[in-house]
Design a protein around this motif. Sequence first.
Motif, PDB file in Angstrom:
ATOM      1  N   ALA A 154       0.720  -0.999  -0.357  1.00 57.45           N
ATOM      2  CA  ALA A 154      -0.014  -0.170  -0.033  1.00 57.45           C
ATOM      3  C   ALA A 154       0.451   1.254  -0.246  1.00 57.45           C
ATOM      4  CB  ALA A 154      -0.917  -0.504   1.181  1.00 57.45           C
ATOM      5  N   VAL A 155       2.068   1.233   0.815  1.00 53.13           N
ATOM      6  CA  VAL A 155       2.470   2.063   0.805  1.00 53.13           C
ATOM      7  C   VAL A 155       3.792   2.664  -0.049  1.00 53.13           C
ATOM      8  CG1 VAL A 155       2.358   2.492   3.650  1.00 53.13           C
ATOM      9  CG2 VAL A 155       4.495   1.461   2.154  1.00 53.13           C
ATOM     10  N   GLU A 156       4.083   1.413  -0.652  1.00 54.90           N
ATOM     11  CA  GLU A 156       5.466   1.307  -1.838  1.00 54.90           C
ATOM     12  C   GLU A 156       5.283   2.774  -3.061  1.00 54.90           C
ATOM     13  OE1 GLU A 156       6.314  -2.112  -3.655  1.00 54.90           O
ATOM     14  OE2 GLU A 156       7.781  -1.112  -4.527  1.00 54.90           O
ATOM     15  N   PRO A 157       3.816   2.251  -3.588  1.00 55.52           N
ATOM     16  CA  PRO A 157       4.004   3.255  -5.263  1.00 55.52           C
ATOM     17  C   PRO A 157       4.188   5.404  -4.360  1.00 55.52           C
ATOM     18  CG  PRO A 157       1.627   2.961  -4.148  1.00 55.52           C
ATOM     19  CD  PRO A 157       3.096   2.169  -3.656  1.00 55.52           C
ATOM     20  N   TYR A 158       3.911   4.929  -3.114  1.00 51.77           N
ATOM     21  CA  TYR A 158       4.106   6.667  -2.277  1.00 51.77           C
ATOM     22  C   TYR A 158       5.564   7.170  -2.132  1.00 51.77           C
ATOM     23  CZ  TYR A 158      -0.830   6.480  -1.938  1.00 51.77           C
ATOM     24  OH  TYR A 158      -2.037   5.962  -2.683  1.00 51.77           O
ATOM     25  N   ILE A 159       5.801   5.569  -1.182  1.00 47.73           N
ATOM     26  CA  ILE A 159       7.711   6.036  -1.101  1.00 47.73           C
ATOM     27  C   ILE A 159       8.520   5.838  -2.127  1.00 47.73           C
ATOM     28  CG2 ILE A 159       9.535   4.687  -0.229  1.00 47.73           C
ATOM     29  CD1 ILE A 159       7.525   3.700   2.029  1.00 47.73           C
ATOM     30  N   MET A 160       7.957   5.700  -2.954  1.00 45.94           N
ATOM     31  CA  MET A 160       9.171   5.395  -4.425  1.00 45.94           C
ATOM     32  C   MET A 160       9.026   6.998  -5.331  1.00 45.94           C
ATOM     33  SD  MET A 160      10.907   2.833  -4.178  1.00 45.94           S
ATOM     34  CE  MET A 160      10.997   2.405  -3.663  1.00 45.94           C
ATOM     35  N   ALA A 161       7.000   7.433  -4.989  1.00 43.91           N
ATOM     36  CA  ALA A 161       6.788   8.657  -5.606  1.00 43.91           C
ATOM     37  C   ALA A 161       7.930   9.960  -5.361  1.00 43.91           C
ATOM     38  CB  ALA A 161       5.804   9.610  -5.649  1.00 43.91           C
ATOM     39  N   SER A 162       7.798   9.833  -3.163  1.00 43.26           N
ATOM     40  CA  SER A 162       8.503  10.980  -3.279  1.00 43.26           C
ATOM     41  C   SER A 162       9.892  11.110  -3.505  1.00 43.26           C
ATOM     42  CB  SER A 162       8.405  11.002  -1.308  1.00 43.26           C
ATOM     43  OG  SER A 162       9.136   9.501  -1.558  1.00 43.26           O
ATOM     44  N   VAL A 163      10.405   9.708  -3.850  1.00 39.53           N
ATOM     45  CA  VAL A 163      12.020   9.519  -4.098  1.00 39.53           C
ATOM     46  C   VAL A 163      11.999  11.191  -5.396  1.00 39.53           C
ATOM     47  CG1 VAL A 163      13.497   9.055  -5.417  1.00 39.53           C
ATOM     48  CG2 VAL A 163      12.023   7.430  -4.364  1.00 39.53           C
ATOM     49  N   GLY A 164      10.644  11.326  -6.058  1.00 35.98           N
ATOM     50  CA  GLY A 164      10.634  12.797  -6.704  1.00 35.98           C
ATOM     51  C   GLY A 164      11.065  13.840  -6.669  1.00 35.98           C
ATOM     52  N   VAL A 165      10.527  14.064  -4.893  1.00 32.26           N
ATOM     53  CA  VAL A 165      11.033  15.170  -4.696  1.00 32.26           C
ATOM     54  C   VAL A 165      12.515  15.916  -4.543  1.00 32.26           C
ATOM     55  CG1 VAL A 165      10.149  16.833  -2.785  1.00 32.26           C
ATOM     56  CG2 VAL A 165       8.445  15.233  -3.282  1.00 32.26           C
ATOM     57  N   PRO A 166      12.507  17.076  -4.968  1.00 34.82           N
ATOM     58  CA  PRO A 166      13.967  17.557  -4.527  1.00 34.82           C
ATOM     59  C   PRO A 166      14.296  18.147  -3.215  1.00 34.82           C
ATOM     60  CG  PRO A 166      12.582  19.534  -6.225  1.00 34.82           C
ATOM     61  CD  PRO A 166      11.441  17.854  -5.595  1.00 34.82           C
ATOM     62  N   LYS A 167      14.831  16.986  -2.660  1.00 37.25           N
ATOM     63  CA  LYS A 167      15.259  17.109  -1.193  1.00 37.25           C
ATOM     64  C   LYS A 167      15.885  18.529  -0.479  1.00 37.25           C
ATOM     65  CE  LYS A 167      14.304  13.183  -1.109  1.00 37.25           C
ATOM     66  NZ  LYS A 167      13.880  13.013  -2.691  1.00 37.25           N
ATOM     67  N   TYR A 168      16.701  19.761  -1.435  1.00 37.30           N
ATOM     68  CA  TYR A 168      17.487  20.645  -1.355  1.00 37.30           C
ATOM     69  C   TYR A 168      16.431  21.423  -1.192  1.00 37.30           C
ATOM     70  CZ  TYR A 168      21.876  18.154  -2.033  1.00 37.30           C
ATOM     71  OH  TYR A 168      22.834  17.325  -1.990  1.00 37.30           O
ATOM     72  N   ALA A 169      15.642  21.382  -1.929  1.00 40.80           N
ATOM     73  CA  ALA A 169      14.160  22.249  -2.388  1.00 40.80           C
ATOM     74  C   ALA A 169      13.971  22.418  -0.749  1.00 40.80           C
ATOM     75  CB  ALA A 169      13.375  22.231  -3.282  1.00 40.80           C
ATOM     76  N   LEU A 170      13.560  21.656  -0.147  1.00 36.40           N
ATOM     77  CA  LEU A 170      12.969  21.142   1.149  1.00 36.40           C
ATOM     78  C   LEU A 170      13.594  21.995   2.569  1.00 36.40           C
ATOM     79  CD1 LEU A 170      11.994  17.880   1.275  1.00 36.40           C
ATOM     80  CD2 LEU A 170      10.644  19.797   1.230  1.00 36.40           C
ATOM     81  N   VAL A 171      15.124  22.975   2.586  1.00 38.82           N
ATOM     82  CA  VAL A 171      15.841  23.417   2.966  1.00 38.82           C
ATOM     83  C   VAL A 171      15.186  24.279   3.817  1.00 38.82           C
ATOM     84  CG1 VAL A 171      18.263  24.078   3.373  1.00 38.82           C
ATOM     85  CG2 VAL A 171      18.026  22.449   2.628  1.00 38.82           C
ATOM     86  N   PRO A 172      15.070  25.596   2.695  1.00 42.42           N
ATOM     87  CA  PRO A 172      14.476  26.459   3.892  1.00 42.42           C
ATOM     88  C   PRO A 172      12.638  26.253   4.364  1.00 42.42           C
ATOM     89  CG  PRO A 172      14.341  27.122   1.426  1.00 42.42           C
ATOM     90  CD  PRO A 172      14.476  25.518   1.621  1.00 42.42           C
ATOM     91  N   LEU A 173      12.164  25.350   4.061  1.00 44.56           N
ATOM     92  CA  LEU A 173      10.363  24.527   4.565  1.00 44.56           C
ATOM     93  C   LEU A 173      11.496  24.328   6.370  1.00 44.56           C
ATOM     94  CD1 LEU A 173       7.924  24.434   4.461  1.00 44.56           C
ATOM     95  CD2 LEU A 173       8.319  22.024   3.566  1.00 44.56           C
ATOM     96  N   PHE A 174      12.087  23.708   6.244  1.00 50.84           N
ATOM     97  CA  PHE A 174      13.191  23.086   6.915  1.00 50.84           C
ATOM     98  C   PHE A 174      13.530  23.593   8.190  1.00 50.84           C
ATOM     99  CE2 PHE A 174      14.573  19.106   4.662  1.00 50.84           C
ATOM    100  CZ  PHE A 174      13.519  18.551   4.767  1.00 50.84           C
ATOM    101  N   ILE A 175      14.310  25.313   7.603  1.00 52.47           N
ATOM    102  CA  ILE A 175      14.630  26.078   8.239  1.00 52.47           C
ATOM    103  C   ILE A 175      13.428  26.648   9.321  1.00 52.47           C
ATOM    104  CG2 ILE A 175      15.773  28.281   8.188  1.00 52.47           C
ATOM    105  CD1 ILE A 175      17.395  27.532   5.463  1.00 52.47           C
ATOM    106  N   LEU A 176      12.379  26.764   8.680  1.00 54.72           N
ATOM    107  CA  LEU A 176      10.940  27.378   9.109  1.00 54.72           C
ATOM    108  C   LEU A 176      10.771  26.228  10.324  1.00 54.72           C
ATOM    109  CD1 LEU A 176       9.365  30.002   7.397  1.00 54.72           C
ATOM    110  CD2 LEU A 176       7.776  28.380   7.053  1.00 54.72           C
ATOM    111  N   TRP A 177      10.588  25.159   9.929  1.00 53.48           N
ATOM    112  CA  TRP A 177      10.211  24.859  10.637  1.00 53.48           C
ATOM    113  C   TRP A 177      10.875  24.668  11.893  1.00 53.48           C
ATOM    114  CZ3 TRP A 177       8.312  20.282   6.710  1.00 53.48           C
ATOM    115  CH2 TRP A 177       7.233  20.614   6.606  1.00 53.48           C
ATOM    116  N   PHE A 178      12.112  24.197  12.027  1.00 53.84           N
ATOM    117  CA  PHE A 178      13.270  23.496  12.793  1.00 53.84           C
ATOM    118  C   PHE A 178      14.579  24.201  13.121  1.00 53.84           C
ATOM    119  CE2 PHE A 178      12.480  20.315  10.199  1.00 53.84           C
ATOM    120  CZ  PHE A 178      11.404  18.971  11.107  1.00 53.84           C
ATOM    121  N   GLY A 179      14.202  25.507  12.589  1.00 54.69           N
ATOM    122  CA  GLY A 179      15.353  26.832  13.858  1.00 54.69           C
ATOM    123  C   GLY A 179      16.352  27.248  13.365  1.00 54.69           C
TER     124      GLY A 179
END
Lengths: 272, 329, 267
Positions: free
Chosen positions: A107-132
Amino acid sequence: MSTTQSALDLAEPTPVRWRQYAVTVGRILLALLLLAGWKVGADVAGPLYAADPVKVARRIIEDTASGTLLRHIYVTLRLATIGFAIGCGFGVVLPFLLRRLPRLTAAVEPYIMASVGVPKYALVPLFILWFGIDDAPKLWLVGLLVFYPVFIAVFAGIRNVDRRLINMARVVGASEAAISREVVWNSLLPFFFASLRIALPRAISAAIIAEFLVGNEGLGFLIENSRQNFDTTGVFAGVVVSTAVVLVINGVLVRLDRYFNAWRPVDRDMDI
Amino acid sequence: MPDRKPVESSDPAELRPEARPGARLEARPELRPDLPQAPRRARFDRALVFVALVAIWIGLATVLGTYWVGSPWGVALRLGSGVWGDLWQALAFVLGPTWSDSAVGGMTRPVNLGLQGQLQGQILVHASYTLFEAVAGFLLGAIPAATLPFLLRRLPIATAVIDPFMVGGYGAPKLALAPLFILWFGIGIASKIALVAITVFFIVYFSALAGVRALDARLVQMAQVAGASERSVARHIVFPGAVPYIFTGLRIAMPYSIGGAVIAELISANRGLGYLIQLGAMNFDTTGVFVALVATTCIVFLGNWSVDTLERWLLRWRPPADTKAEVGS
Amino acid sequence: MTAAAEPLLEVRDLGKRFAGRAGRDAPAWVIQGLSFSVNEGEFLTIIGPSGSGKTTLLNMIAQIDVASSGMVRFQSQPAPIGDPKALNPGLTCKIGYVTQEDNLLPWRTTLQNVLFPLKVQGRLNDETRAHAETLIKAVGLAGFEKHYPHELSGGMRKRASLIRTLVYDPPVILMDEPFGPLDAQTRVQLQEDLLRLWNLGRKTIIFVTHDIGEAIALGDRTLVLSRAPARVAGEHVITIPRPRDIRGIMGHPDFGTLYQSIRAQVQ
Ligand SMILES: Nc1ncnc2c1ncn2[C@@H]1O[C@H](COP(=O)(O)OP(=O)(O)OP(=O)(O)O)[C@@H](O)[C@H]1O
Ligand SMILES: [Mg+2]
């Protein structure tokens, strides 16, 4: 080099002496050429755009002597190591847990595999917002970038364990624990190492890039800070050191891989 | 699995069927695709997980507030309005006053719809910058990288000479060079294109090299025996054989190209999706960050899809079972 | 071989079918209505065309695969039918199985592979280790103890997998074409060794082969399986007295008739 040669020669170099010499000499010449090109380029482009190699070398030596460079390296490697441990831990444990839950896995495999495509580096500003702005956002980035290759490799490895080997082990009386340790783990090891060879250098470059974006220490900070201060020599020194660190770790990994997986038929099965 | 058949044999020939390797494959259930375990149930489970994920998202947005987590509808609204704003502008540009002064055009003018804020009508514009950087860099890196191994095919010594440098370049953290490129090429798109190109170059070089090396030597010999010239061997045998390998490299490189462009934009830029992400983060506009992230992810999927489609089209001749043969990623 | 009241292994009306692929083809019976029994100390050879289900049969006897219908009883204990979770592979080391593929662990050297059963059974000591080394020498693998499986030839791997089973001395041994990829010399040699061993310990052996000559030379009795769905197409008691001379067995007057009648059934 003669006209009768085919592409095959790439795969099986003829052990002629002078060829090996030619290759070695060629490599040295090319290295010198690149250095000379750098020097000339620096002279032509001016110090704002390209730092003189001699100056860069001097800067590296100076900073090493004063300890600041080592401090930056330490900070980056520490970040990479912790993030690596976290990502790697989840990447190994999660597939073993999912192995017990085939329905959830499907059930979760397709979602995990799809999340591979999310550009991780682009999440950094969000992480900064969330985690300081402390280590947390950087650890998230490094951890995520390590998690994916390890998870995918271990997941595939577990799925590909040869059932016949497991059956054989059962027949000769091996317990389930012994099977996990002996058959599953060993079958997994090449996959795991392949993923580590991707993940470990990636952890370091992720740490450096995270430091570009947040923080006030580490190789990434050194490079980006120098750039903002128009200290081109500093940028070059940081880049050279970062590259060297990653390449050294790459080399160590290659050796380790060869050592641990000596039982594998090297290249023989790889070549078609 | 080496297939060593005994040379001697006192058994009657009819007991040794020719198709043994196949039979052996048949007897290996683990080599078969997963058994079809009630596909209906699996689809249901997946839908359930999807609902759960959306529920978690909504729950987080409600409990924590949109300062921390943009709500799904907020993101969708912003995304939709952003795209509409772009389209409206494009129509206005193409059709001129006929559109902007018309009744419908006036009514649907973004401002009149109440679409305000940072992202009004800017999604597609920024996305197209990022996309352009990624595509231009991708081509600039991939084309020479895919060509070089063919040029070097007959020059084993040259290949060997550059090998350690290529390995070094492959292993070096290219994304960490971003500040250097910004230094050289400024904060505009040139620095992003350069970064993407160098990232893509080494990946594709090694996959193309693997393709040239894995070439079936018998095919080449056969063609040479048949009198084919060096050029036509390269063109009709080496190249088609290497295409699958090159595509493996392209498929691996594709996310890197978009990632590289976005990272460079994150560090320093005045346009592009990476810039939008930074802008949203600096204004504590979480929904804006989410919108830009969604757009970036869409571009990655678009890129993967294009490479897959192109590959499927170029490799029509291959039996479908083989298309998964990968060097690893 | 006066049979005891109860045979050691009894197979009655056995049926096996595999799930159809991707739900497209209906599941076909690979084995159907197969019945035979094996007495303690007997050397049974089984012969049959490729794909007739010999390996599948041995898998079910060794309990690494589950039967779909019928009955398999070992020492009066029935094997589970239709429930793979209830299987007891190897029946707690009572049945050894030399599989068709060698199934050596690729990360273990020859010696380590041979010692593997002893290790997991917790029986590794100087005595058993010495025994393993004797066996390695006996099958001509001396000098290859430290080689990995991929560095051995197909025949060498086969021999290693053979002694991996012999080393822990299970009372019953299933063998699936163990001498297939060997050259004629080694093959005869190993056949003789196997007979000697069997004579010494009077193990029960079920031996699958493609080679009619081999089936006659080794067995007390030969079963011939039909094409799928497999059932017993014929049963031959090998009357040639023991001890047998394998190299000269073709010269024995009974050999020719047995060979012809088995061959006629094997089609
Ligand atoms: N796991 C499986 N799933 C589906 N069909 C299978 C499976 N294993 C075996 N079969 C089928 O069962 C039949 C018998 O296979 P088996 O391996 O028992 O033959 P065999 O008599 O041992 O042949 P050989 O002499 O070639 O080893 C074959 O038709 C095979 O395709
Ligand atoms: Mg078989």
